[in-house]
Write an enzyme that holds these catalytic residues in place. Structure first.
Site, PDB file in Angstrom:
ATOM      1  CE  LYS A  37      -2.195   7.085  19.153  1.00 25.69           C
ATOM      2  NZ  LYS A  37      -1.198   6.098  18.858  1.00 25.69           N
ATOM      3  NE  ARG A  89      -4.015  -2.995   4.502  1.00 19.42           N
ATOM      4  CZ  ARG A  89      -2.772  -3.444   4.586  1.00 19.42           C
ATOM      5  NH1 ARG A  89      -2.477  -4.345   5.475  1.00 19.42           N
ATOM      6  NH2 ARG A  89      -1.839  -3.008   3.792  1.00 19.42           N
ATOM      7  CG  ASN A 146      -1.607  -2.970  -2.134  1.00 18.16           C
ATOM      8  OD1 ASN A 146      -2.549  -2.515  -2.756  1.00 18.16           O
ATOM      9  ND2 ASN A 146      -1.736  -3.723  -1.051  1.00 18.16           N
ATOM     10  N   GLY A 147       1.670  -0.252  -3.613  1.00 14.82           N
ATOM     11  CA  GLY A 147       3.062   0.196  -3.761  1.00 14.82           C
ATOM     12  C   GLY A 147       3.129   1.332  -4.756  1.00 14.82           C
ATOM     13  CD  GLU A 177      -2.698   8.481  15.489  1.00 16.82           C
ATOM     14  OE1 GLU A 177      -2.469   8.028  14.368  1.00 16.82           O
ATOM     15  OE2 GLU A 177      -2.164   8.021  16.521  1.00 16.82           O
ATOM     16  CB  CYS A 206      -3.420  -0.037  -1.401  1.00 23.46           C
ATOM     17  SG  CYS A 206      -3.206   1.634  -2.005  1.00 23.46           S
ATOM     18  CD  GLU A 253       1.708   7.041  21.003  1.00 22.65           C
ATOM     19  OE1 GLU A 253       2.412   7.459  20.067  1.00 22.65           O
ATOM     20  OE2 GLU A 253       0.689   6.358  20.828  1.00 22.65           O
ATOM     21  CG  HIS A 302      15.145  26.184  26.539  1.00 20.57           C
ATOM     22  ND1 HIS A 302      16.118  27.061  26.929  1.00 20.57           N
ATOM     23  CD2 HIS A 302      15.157  25.175  27.441  1.00 20.57           C
ATOM     24  CE1 HIS A 302      16.725  26.607  28.019  1.00 20.57           C
ATOM     25  NE2 HIS A 302      16.145  25.454  28.350  1.00 20.57           N
ATOM     26  CE  LYS A 321      -3.158  -0.721  13.052  1.00 21.65           C
ATOM     27  NZ  LYS A 321      -2.864   0.139  14.199  1.00 21.65           N
ATOM     28  CD1 TRP A 363      -5.186   6.063   2.598  1.00 20.96           C
ATOM     29  CD2 TRP A 363      -3.100   6.225   1.804  1.00 20.96           C
ATOM     30  NE1 TRP A 363      -4.526   7.020   3.324  1.00 20.96           N
ATOM     31  CE2 TRP A 363      -3.243   7.139   2.863  1.00 20.96           C
ATOM     32  CE3 TRP A 363      -1.863   6.159   1.146  1.00 20.96           C
ATOM     33  CZ2 TRP A 363      -2.219   7.968   3.286  1.00 20.96           C
ATOM     34  CZ3 TRP A 363      -0.842   6.988   1.561  1.00 20.96           C
ATOM     35  CH2 TRP A 363      -1.021   7.881   2.631  1.00 20.96           C
TER      36      TRP A 363
HETATM   37  C1  F6R Z   1      -0.022   6.099  15.188  1.00 20.78           C
HETATM   38  C2  F6R Z   1       0.262   5.026  14.268  1.00 20.78           C
HETATM   39  C3  F6R Z   1       1.406   5.177  13.339  1.00 20.78           C
HETATM   40  C4  F6R Z   1       2.234   3.891  13.341  1.00 20.78           C
HETATM   41  C5  F6R Z   1       3.357   3.996  12.297  1.00 20.78           C
HETATM   42  C6  F6R Z   1       4.257   2.786  12.329  1.00 20.78           C
HETATM   43  O1  F6R Z   1      -1.087   5.789  16.014  1.00 20.78           O
HETATM   44  O2  F6R Z   1      -0.434   4.037  14.236  1.00 20.78           O
HETATM   45  O3  F6R Z   1       2.177   6.274  13.666  1.00 20.78           O
HETATM   46  O4  F6R Z   1       2.750   3.700  14.620  1.00 20.78           O
HETATM   47  O5  F6R Z   1       2.786   4.126  11.025  1.00 20.78           O
HETATM   48  O6  F6R Z   1       3.563   1.632  12.032  1.00 20.78           O
HETATM   49  P1  F6R Z   1       4.158   0.206  12.380  1.00 20.78           P
HETATM   50  O7  F6R Z   1       4.293   0.111  13.851  1.00 20.78           O
HETATM   51  O8  F6R Z   1       3.144  -0.756  11.828  1.00 20.78           O
HETATM   52  O9  F6R Z   1       5.485   0.111  11.698  1.00 20.78           O
END
Ligand code: F6R
Length: 610
Positions: free
Chosen positions: A487, A27, A102-103, A490, A2, A483, A506, A605, A76
Site C-alpha cells: 500500500k 482504472r 483492450n488486450g 504504490e 484500458c 500488504e 536473516h 485498476k 494504458w
Molecule cells: C493493490 C492492488 C493490486 C490488485 C491486483 C489484483 O492495491 O490493487 O495489487 O490487488 O492487481 O487485482 P484483482 O483483485 O482485481 O484481481
C-alpha cells in the site's frame, strides 16, 4: 487499465461515450480518444495524451454535431509510449474503419510485416493498428464488413475486447472478445458497448455479457451474437446489473481511497450479511451450496491471486489451515500459470480477485480447466469473468472499488475467507463460537480504528520524508505487513518491504539505521514477546519504530517511537483492524506528499493484460 465505450442509437453518441470514458477513468490511463460518425456518416477522430477532458475540448472546438455512432478508448500504454499516434481509436489508411481494443495481439509483428508488404501504411507503434488494416484488407476482398471482421479475428492471437466502427455500415458497431471483459447495455433504441459496466449503468441496467470467441453486431436496441468457434448464432437474454450508482460517487470525501477506507465497517457487515449468525451458531454460504459434496472431498486448496488479493489469500492460508484443517498453498497467479506441478483432483483451486478480470488470475483458472478440479472464486465484481468461469464462489459484496489501490476489497476478501474457513471447520472447533461473536463485533471495532485517523495522520506527517520503510509481523500479521508495504509503495512511491518479523535477523536487519524506519504489527497475541524482541533488535541499530498494538497493552510502547492502538480482538480477526491502520497511514503519507492517491503513476485498476 484500458477502457472501451461505444454507442449506437438516436442520441448523441459523443456525449455518452465521453461520459462513459470518464466513468472508467478510475482504472488508470495515459491517453484517450474518440471516433464518431455524424448524421451524414462522415467520420471524425479526436485523440489526446492525458485526460478525457482534453478530448472533449478538441471535440467541442471542432463541433461535428450529433453522432449516432461513436467509439472511445482510454489507453494504458503497452506497445509504444503514450502519444497521440498511439492513442486509440486506430484507423485504416483511408479512415473508413476505426478500432478500439483492450488486450494484446501477440502475433501483431508478423501481421504488420505482411500488411505493410500488402501496401498498408502504419502510423503507430501499437499492436491494435494491425486490426484496422487487417479488417480493411479483407473488406476490400469481400465488401462484407461482417465477413472481414470475422476473418480478421480468426487471424489474431492473444487477448482482446475489440469494437470496430465503419463508414461502410454506419448503423452498426462490430464487437468481439477473447479473454478481456466486454458488456453491452441494451436500451430503448440504443446500445452501449463497454469494457466495464460502470460506463453503462447511468443509461441502463439491462446488459448482455459477451463471452469468449463471440462476435456481436450491435445496432440501436439490438445485438446479434455469433459463436465464432462453432459458427452459429447465439440467443442470449439480457441480465440486470446489480450495481448501486451512488456507490460510485465521491460524496464529501476528497478521494475515493479515503472514502473506501471509511467504508470498512459497512464492508465487514455486507460481507457477512445473511451469512454469519452468532445466535444460531451458523455460517451459511449460499454460493458454495451447489458444491457441498465436492468440497467434502477436497484435501488441499491452492489459492491463486495477484497483489492485494494475493495477500488476502495469505491471511486465508492461516485461517483455512488453523480453523478448517485443510492444507493450503497460495500462489501468485502469474507464476502459477507457468509452473509444472502435480495436481490431484482432490485439490480445489480458489481464485481471489476484486475486479474478477485480472488476466493472470483468469489464466490460472484456465490452466486447470481440463484437470477436473473444483474451481472456486472470491470475487467482488458481480458478473465478472472470474465470477462466471468458476464452478462456485462467494461474492465480497464490497460495492465498486474506485481507487486504484485496493482497500475495502482486502477487508471483504479476508472476511469471506474467514467465513469459508468457519464453514469448512470441523464440528466443535474451539475457535468457531468466539469467531462468530467477534465477526459481529468487528464493525464497531473498525469504527474505533477509524476514529484514530488524526493520530495516524500526525504519524504519517512525521515519517513522510523517509525513503525506505520496513513492515513486520508474525503469523496472521505477517501478510498484513506485506500488504502494508505494498500500500505504501504504490501510493506514496516510498520503497517499502514487508517481512516476517522473525526473518529480520536473516538479512534485512543489515539495512536498519536511523534512516530506515519500521512499522511493527505487535498485537497482544501468543507471539507478542517474540515480536518485541525483534523490535528491540531494530532499536539497538537506531531504527525508528511505529508500532500497532492492542489497546491496554503497555509492553509495546516503550520499545517504539510511536504507537497506534487498536481494539482487542482475536488474533484471527486482527488483520482486518491492522489493515485499516496501514491503509490510513499510506493514504496520509501520499496526500501529505501531494500525490494523486486515487490514480498512482504507472498503475491500473484492473490489470487485463498478462
Ligand atoms: C493493490 C492492488 C493490486 C490488485 C491486483 C489484483 O492495491 O490493487 O495489487 O490487488 O492487481 O487485482 P484483482 O483483485 O482485481 O484481481
Amino acid at each position: 487499465m484500458c477502457g472501451i465505450v461505444g454507442y449506437i442509437g438516436n442520441r448523441d453518441g459523443a456525449d455518452i461515450v465521453l461520459a462513459g470514458l470518464k466513468a472508467l477513468e478510475y482504472r488508470g490511463y495515459d491517453s484517450a480518444g474518440i471516433a464518431l460518425l455524424d448524421k451524414k456518416g462522415t467520420a471524425h477522430l479526436f485523440k489526446q495524451v492525458g485526460r478525457v477532458d482534453g478530448v472533449e475540448k478538441l471535440l467541442l472546438a471542432d463541433d461535428p454535431g450529433d453522432a449516432p455512432a461513436a467509439i472511445g478508448h482510454t489507453r494504458w500504454a503497452t506497445h509504444g509510449g503514450p502519444s497521440v499516434l498511439n492513442a486509440h481509436p486506430h484507423a485504416n489508411s483511408d479512415e473508413s474503419i476505426f478500432v478500439v481494443h483492450n488486450g494484446i495481439i501477440e502475433n501483431y509483428a508478423e501481421l504488420k510485416e505482411w500488411l505493410i508488404k500488402e501496401g498498408a501504411q502504419f502510423v503507430s507503434d501499437t499492436d491494435t493498428e494491425v486490426m484496422a488494416h487487417l479488417i480493411d484488407h479483407y473488406y476490400k476482398q469481400s465488401k462484407s464488413f461482417e465477413e472481414a471482421f470475422t476473418k480478421a479475428l480468426k487471424e489474431v492471437r492473444g487477448a482482446y475486447a475489440i469494437v470496430a466502427m465503419t463508414t461502410h455500415e454506419p448503423g452498426k458497431l462490430f464487437a468481439a472478445r477473447l479473454s478481456s471483459p466486454m458488456v453491452i447495455g441494451v436500451g430503448k433504441d440504443e446500445c452501449i458497448v463497454a469494457s466495464d459496466p460502470s460506463a453503462i449503468l447511468q443509461h441502463t441496467k439491462k446488459v448482455i455479457y459477451v463471452q469468449d470467441n463471440e462476435m456481436v453486431i450491435v445496432e440501436a436496441g439490438k445485438c446479434t451474437i455469433t459463436d465464432l468457434m462453432h459458427d452459429k448464432k447465439v440467443l442470449r437474454e439480457t441480465e440486470t446489473l446489480d450495481f448501486d450508482i451512488n456507490q460510485a460517487d465521491l460524496g464529501d470525501y476528497p478521494h475515493f481511497m479515503l472514502k473506501e477506507i471509511y467504508e470498512a465497517p459497512q464492508t465487514i457487515r455486507l460481507a457477512s450479511l445473511g451469512r454469519v449468525n452468532a445466535d444460531t451458531n451458523t455460517v451459511k454460504l449460499g454460493g458454495l451450496e451447489s458444491v457441498t459434496t465436492q468440497l467434502s472431498h477436497v484435501d488441499r486448496i491452492v489459492i491463486v491471486a495477484c497483489g492485494t488479493s494475493y495477500y488476502a489469500g495469505l491471511v486465508g492460508e492461516y485461517l483455512l489451515e488453523e480453523i478448517a484443517g485443510i492444507p493450503v498453498e497460495v500462489q501468485l497467479a502469474s507464476e502459477f500459470k507457468y509452473r509444472d506441478e502435480p495436481f490431484c483432483r482432490s485439490t480445489a483451486l480458489l481464485a481471489i480477485s476484486q475486479s474478477g478480470e485480472t488476466a493472470d488470475t483468469i489464466a490460472a483458472l484456465k490452466k486447470v480447466e481440463d484437470y477436473g478440479v473444483l474451481r472456486l472464486g472470491i470475487v467482488n465484481a458481480v458478473g465478472s469473468t472470474i465470477a462466471r468461469m468458476t464452478d462456485a464462489g462467494v461474492y465480497c459484496h464490497a460495492g465498486p472499488e474506485q481507487a486504484v489501490a485496493s482497500t475495502k476489497a482486502f477487508i471483504a476478501q479476508v472476511m469471506v475467507l474467514t467465513q469459508i474457513a468457519l464453514n469448512l471447520a470441523k464440528e466443535g472447533h474451539a475457535l468457531y463460537k468466539p469467531m462468530l461473536a467477534e465477526i459481529e463485533a468487528l464493525p464497531a471495532k473498525a469504527e474505533a480504528v477509524l476514529k484514530q485517523a488524526d493520530t495516524i495522520k500526525a504519524i504519517a506527517e512525521k515519517y513522510k520524508n523517509y525513503r525506505d520503510f520496513l513492515f513486520i509481523g508474525r503469523r496472521y500479521a505477517y501478510p498484513v505487513a506485506l500488504e502494508g508495504a505494498l500500500k505504501l509503495k504504490e501510493v506514496s512511491y516510498i520503497h517499502a518491504e514487508g517481512y516476517a518479523a522473525g526473518e529480520m535477523k536473516h538479512g534485512p536487519l543489515a539495512m536498519i539505521d536511523e534512516n530506515f524506519p519500521t512499522f511493527a504489527l505487535a498485537g497482544d497475541g501468543p507471539l507478542l514477546e517474540k515480536t518485541i524482541s525483534n523490535m528491540q533488535e531494530i532499536r539497538a541499530r537506531k531504527g525508528k519504530i511505529v508500532a500497532v498494538t492492542t489497546e491496554g497493552t503497555k509492553a509495546v510502547a516503550q520499545h517504539a517511537d510511536d504507537a497506534i492502538y487498536i481494539p482487542a480482538t482475536l488474533e484471527q480477526t486482527e488483520p482486518i483492524l491492522q489493515a485499516i491502520v496501514m491503509q490510513l497511514f499510506s493514504y496520509y503519507v501520499a496526500t501529505a506528499k501531494g500525490y494523486n492517491v486515487d490514480r498512482p503513476r504507472n498503475l491500473a485498476k484492473s490489470v487485463t493484460v498478462e
